[in-house]
Enzyme design. Sequence first.
Site, PDB file in Angstrom:
ATOM      1  N   ASP A 147     116.242  76.797  90.883  1.00  0.00           N
ATOM      2  CA  ASP A 147     115.611  77.875  91.665  1.00  0.00           C
ATOM      3  C   ASP A 147     114.092  77.858  91.501  1.00  0.00           C
ATOM      4  OD1 ASP A 147     115.813  78.684  89.009  1.00  0.00           O
ATOM      5  OD2 ASP A 147     116.535  80.696  89.435  1.00  0.00           O
ATOM      6  N   ASP A 191     109.029  76.650  86.032  1.00  0.00           N
ATOM      7  CA  ASP A 191     107.941  77.471  85.507  1.00  0.00           C
ATOM      8  C   ASP A 191     107.222  76.671  84.423  1.00  0.00           C
ATOM      9  OD1 ASP A 191     106.679  80.093  85.079  1.00  0.00           O
ATOM     10  OD2 ASP A 191     107.934  80.267  83.307  1.00  0.00           O
ATOM     11  N   PHE A 247     105.915  87.103  88.615  1.00  0.00           N
ATOM     12  CA  PHE A 247     107.343  87.076  88.352  1.00  0.00           C
ATOM     13  C   PHE A 247     108.060  87.414  89.650  1.00  0.00           C
ATOM     14  CE2 PHE A 247     111.501  88.139  86.791  1.00  0.00           C
ATOM     15  CZ  PHE A 247     111.694  87.124  85.867  1.00  0.00           C
TER      16      PHE A 247
HETATM   17  P1  IMP Z   1     111.134  76.977  82.739  1.00  0.00           P
HETATM   18  O1  IMP Z   1     112.056  76.368  81.744  1.00  0.00           O
HETATM   19  O2  IMP Z   1     110.018  77.747  82.058  1.00  0.00           O
HETATM   20  O3  IMP Z   1     110.608  76.017  83.776  1.00  0.00           O
HETATM   21  O4  IMP Z   1     111.914  78.116  83.456  1.00  0.00           O
HETATM   22  C1  IMP Z   1     112.888  77.921  84.360  1.00  0.00           C
HETATM   23  C2  IMP Z   1     113.803  79.113  84.429  1.00  0.00           C
HETATM   24  O5  IMP Z   1     113.134  80.333  84.104  1.00  0.00           O
HETATM   25  C3  IMP Z   1     114.264  79.292  85.861  1.00  0.00           C
HETATM   26  O6  IMP Z   1     115.452  78.595  86.072  1.00  0.00           O
HETATM   27  C4  IMP Z   1     114.458  80.781  85.947  1.00  0.00           C
HETATM   28  O7  IMP Z   1     115.755  81.129  85.504  1.00  0.00           O
HETATM   29  C5  IMP Z   1     113.482  81.371  84.978  1.00  0.00           C
HETATM   30  N1  IMP Z   1     112.249  81.846  85.655  1.00  0.00           N
HETATM   31  C6  IMP Z   1     111.006  81.334  85.561  1.00  0.00           C
HETATM   32  N2  IMP Z   1     110.123  82.033  86.297  1.00  0.00           N
HETATM   33  C7  IMP Z   1     110.857  83.007  86.884  1.00  0.00           C
HETATM   34  C8  IMP Z   1     110.517  84.063  87.809  1.00  0.00           C
HETATM   35  O8  IMP Z   1     109.358  84.256  88.247  1.00  0.00           O
HETATM   36  N3  IMP Z   1     111.537  84.846  88.208  1.00  0.00           N
HETATM   37  C9  IMP Z   1     112.827  84.689  87.777  1.00  0.00           C
HETATM   38  N4  IMP Z   1     113.186  83.727  86.920  1.00  0.00           N
HETATM   39  C10 IMP Z   1     112.196  82.899  86.472  1.00  0.00           C
END
Ligand code: IMP
Length: 180
Positions: free
Chosen positions: A98, A101, A150
């Site tokens: 989805d 980040d 967010f």
């Molecule tokens: P990462 O491991 O930091 O890249 O984060 C990935 C996961 O964090 C995604 O699959 C989401 O579940 C969650 N995530 C990151 N940013 C957001 C946001 O803005 N809204 C909702 N979920 C987020």
Amino acid sequence: MSVPQFPVLIDGQTIARRIHELARELRVRAEEEPHFIAVLAGARPFADQLLLALGREKGAYDSIRLASYVGTESSGEVRLLKDLDHDVTGKRVVILEDIVDTGRTILALRSLLFERGAASVETLTLLSKPSRRVVEVPLDGVGFEVPDLFVIGFGMDLDGKYRDLPYVGVYQAEEAERPA
Ligand code: IMP
């Protein structure tokens, strides 16, 4: 209780159009039928629409559940909550995510898939927040780049809420807490 009206960042129609484009790009790249893996629960609406756009059955993908977020903060640690149902040995794997980040979830998942013998791993993500990246991860398709906000809706949640909104919205605590 009334549904909070969060500011719309990307409306449902724009998302649908972009998913069709991603499906077209994937079809052009792909000679071999990919083994799709959706990162649950957030990527489900994206994965369902993408597979329909590819003429495949809705839900015809394997899935994994990982967690890294607590509230609106990334914890820095990726935990496996539900494993894959199928073997990936020798397969061309396409991860459907989805939002990317910090990049840690995709980095961890790519390592896991290669450890298990995947022949190749591509990643398609509906959203990417490049300004938040902590680790570099290769992305083969990005629906939309978004700023450091967010976001909720179209699968994305805040502690299990707002996943079903048909658009990508910007989470605002004041809006969520407004009395009905
Ligand atoms: P990462 O491991 O930091 O890249 O984060 C990935 C996961 O964090 C995604 O699959 C989401 O579940 C969650 N995530 C990151 N940013 C957001 C946001 O803005 N809204 C909702 N979920 C987020």
